[in-house]
Design an enzyme around this catalytic site. Structure first.
Site, PDB file in Angstrom:
ATOM      1  N   HIS A  50      39.268  45.642  45.161  1.00 50.65           N
ATOM      2  CA  HIS A  50      39.610  45.121  44.086  1.00 50.65           C
ATOM      3  C   HIS A  50      38.313  44.144  43.840  1.00 50.65           C
ATOM      4  CE1 HIS A  50      41.918  43.401  40.821  1.00 50.65           C
ATOM      5  NE2 HIS A  50      41.360  42.246  40.734  1.00 50.65           N
ATOM      6  N   ASP A  52      36.176  42.109  40.164  1.00 49.60           N
ATOM      7  CA  ASP A  52      36.399  41.922  38.933  1.00 49.60           C
ATOM      8  C   ASP A  52      35.016  41.760  38.167  1.00 49.60           C
ATOM      9  OD1 ASP A  52      39.371  41.271  37.973  1.00 49.60           O
ATOM     10  OD2 ASP A  52      39.192  40.256  39.811  1.00 49.60           O
ATOM     11  N   GLU A 167      44.442  46.054  36.264  1.00 50.98           N
ATOM     12  CA  GLU A 167      45.068  45.361  36.923  1.00 50.98           C
ATOM     13  C   GLU A 167      46.100  44.297  35.944  1.00 50.98           C
ATOM     14  OE1 GLU A 167      44.211  41.289  39.540  1.00 50.98           O
ATOM     15  OE2 GLU A 167      42.673  41.906  37.995  1.00 50.98           O
ATOM     16  N   HIS A 194      50.893  41.263  36.206  1.00 51.40           N
ATOM     17  CA  HIS A 194      49.895  40.482  36.612  1.00 51.40           C
ATOM     18  C   HIS A 194      50.545  39.188  36.738  1.00 51.40           C
ATOM     19  CE1 HIS A 194      46.086  37.692  36.336  1.00 51.40           C
ATOM     20  NE2 HIS A 194      45.744  38.716  37.191  1.00 51.40           N
ATOM     21  N   HIS A 235      50.412  40.914  42.880  1.00 52.33           N
ATOM     22  CA  HIS A 235      50.937  40.221  41.769  1.00 52.33           C
ATOM     23  C   HIS A 235      52.504  40.309  41.569  1.00 52.33           C
ATOM     24  CE1 HIS A 235      47.448  38.534  40.154  1.00 52.33           C
ATOM     25  NE2 HIS A 235      46.751  39.347  40.574  1.00 52.33           N
ATOM     26  N   HIS A 256      45.101  43.569  46.588  1.00 50.80           N
ATOM     27  CA  HIS A 256      44.183  42.330  46.821  1.00 50.80           C
ATOM     28  C   HIS A 256      45.230  41.193  47.013  1.00 50.80           C
ATOM     29  CE1 HIS A 256      44.608  42.174  42.718  1.00 50.80           C
ATOM     30  NE2 HIS A 256      44.333  40.947  42.529  1.00 50.80           N
ATOM     31  N   ASP A 369      38.550  40.696  45.799  1.00 48.92           N
ATOM     32  CA  ASP A 369      38.801  40.001  44.680  1.00 48.92           C
ATOM     33  C   ASP A 369      37.732  39.039  44.223  1.00 48.92           C
ATOM     34  OD1 ASP A 369      40.187  39.115  42.510  1.00 48.92           O
ATOM     35  OD2 ASP A 369      41.795  37.802  43.389  1.00 48.92           O
TER      36      ASP A 369
END
Length: 440
Positions: A50, A52, A167, A194, A235, A256, A369
């Site tokens: 993961h 971003d 995600e 999420h 999540h 993650h 992450d």
């Protein structure tokens, strides 16, 4: 006096002489551990679950790759003028991916959970396009991967395999046809929620509504199995984790998240779920966010949020509502009086060790992450730091085989098994036409 000084000097020299062999031995031992990790990563790909960066490029540079060169160290770039001065530097670029021995990266495609409906789906498609443009812009370093075999092929060719994960289930807009088309565009995992629940799945950071998954949520998991798309349980609530595990015909991933037994945060995975993931053949990929790594940091984060609301909580409350200068001064004074504790690389290794203890060495991985978190543990500031984490595991007695598993072999196996399950299901199942029921 002279004799006393002479004696002290002699004792200091003697202590230094005694310490020198120990320091040399320690340095040699560290070099040996680093060499071990280097040998492991030469034969086995390091795969992060993961990252971003895509969202950060969207926010900082309006997705314009002409405004940033990922072939340079992005941590030294000046911030774009529209960003706050305390915005952290980027944690990802190609030179640091190379230094970190990253062989494959799942690039996250994300939008806030408050963005729903067709706009969320449009946001997903735009970021998928951005990831593909990244790959096209740097063909000597990046290569799109759609399957486990692609990862291994690119690894042998010396390129970084680029995979895509969405995600948040809100981004499929309650549509299985949309899910199928995201898969056709290259998406290889979907995080079921999420920070807020969807119309069909409960989030770990929102009040429960579905008791896990709704009937449509079950249909989403089953269709993902049929497609060969990994079911990502980061999540989601523990009840949704258990419902997905009871439904899935393929191994799942947790892209993650950390161990809840070490840090009691809803983003982390409880031990009973870890045991179920082991039985499922899935993998939990450990996150670097300090609030999920350190219990002291998790408590500090909650206290900071409470203090922030106390001094400035729009629209109607807060001691200094409508007075941003006073609110900032009060918050700065609180932080000075209550400095944030620091998470460390060793704490991340603790989470990896706990997951290995409960779920086994076949169920652990890394999903940092990075560029999705504002701060990192000490020692893990960017994508170049992964070998240091593996050295710490080696220092703790992890075998070369277990290092290879946590580095990437486990997620590679999960991906390959999901592809195998999909081939079997596609031979006997048609695409699902299930829909969200009214009232969900």
């Amino acid at each position: 006096m002279y004799r006393r000084v002479q004696r002290r000097l002699f004792l200091c020299l003697f202590a230094a002489a005694c310490a020198a062999p120990a320091l040399a031995q320690s340095s040699a031992s560290e070099a040996a551990l680093q060499a071990r990790v280097e040998r492991v990563l030469k034969r086995s790909p390091l795969i992060d679950g993961h990252n971003d960066l895509a969202w950060e490029l969207r926010e900082r540079y309006a997705s314009d790759l002409g405004k940033i060169d990922l072939a340079r160290d992005t941590s030294r770039l000046p911030l774009p003028p529209h960003l706050a001065p305390d915005t952290p530097p980027l944690m990802t670029d190609i030179p640091r991916l190379r230094s970190g021995r990253v062989a494959a990266q799942f690039w996250s495609v994300w939008s806030p959970a408050t963005v729903t409906g067709p706009i969320a789906l449009k946001t997903a498609i735009e970021q998928i396009d951005l990831v593909k443009r990244m790959v096209q812009r740097y063909p000597a370093d990046l290569a799109l991967a759609l399957a486990a075999d692609d990862i291994e092929r690119h690894f042998k060719a010396g390129r970084i395999a680029s995979l895509i994960g969405v995600e948040g289930g809100h981004m499929i807009d309650n549509s299985l046809p949309a899910l199928r088309q995201l898969h056709a565009l290259g998406v290889r995992y979907l995080t079921l929620t999420h920070s807020a629940r969807t119309n069909w799945a409960d989030s770990g950071t929102a009040d429960p509504f579905h008791n896990g998954l709704s009937p449509f949520g079950v249909a989403v998991v089953r269709e993902m199995n049929r497609l060969g798309m990994l079911v990502d349980l980061s999540h989601v609530s523990p009840a949704a984790m258990k419902a997905a595990l009871a439904t899935s015909r393929a191994p799942v991933m947790v892209s993650h998240s950390n161990a809840r037994a070490l840090v009691d945060h809803p983003r982390n995975v409880p031990d009973d779920v870890l045991a179920l993931i082991a039985r499922n053949g899935g993998v939990v990929m450990v996150n670097f966010y300090p609030g999920y790594v350190s219990q002291a940091t998790a408590v500090w984060d909650a206290n900071f949020a409470a203090q922030k609301a106390r001094v400035n909580s729009p629209p109607y409350s807060g001691l200094f509502i409508g007075q941003p200068e006073r609110a900032k001064a009060a918050l700065d004074a609180w932080v000075k009086a209550n400095p944030a504790p620091r998470a460390t690389l060793a704490m991340v290794a603790d989470h990896l060790g706990h997951i290995r203890k409960v779920a086994g060495a076949d169920s652990v991985g890394i999903g940092g992450d990075l560029d999705g978190i504002p701060t990192t543990p000490e020692g893990l500031e960017g994508v170049d730091a992964y070998p240091k984490l593996l050295v710490e595991l080696a220092r703790r007695g992890w075998s070369d085989d277990d290092l290879a598993k946590v580095a990437g072999q486990n997620i590679l196996r999960v991906l390959r098994k999901a592809e195998e399950v999909a081939r079997s299901l596609q031979a006997r199942e048609s695409p699902s036409i299930e829909q969200v029921q009214p009232g969900q």
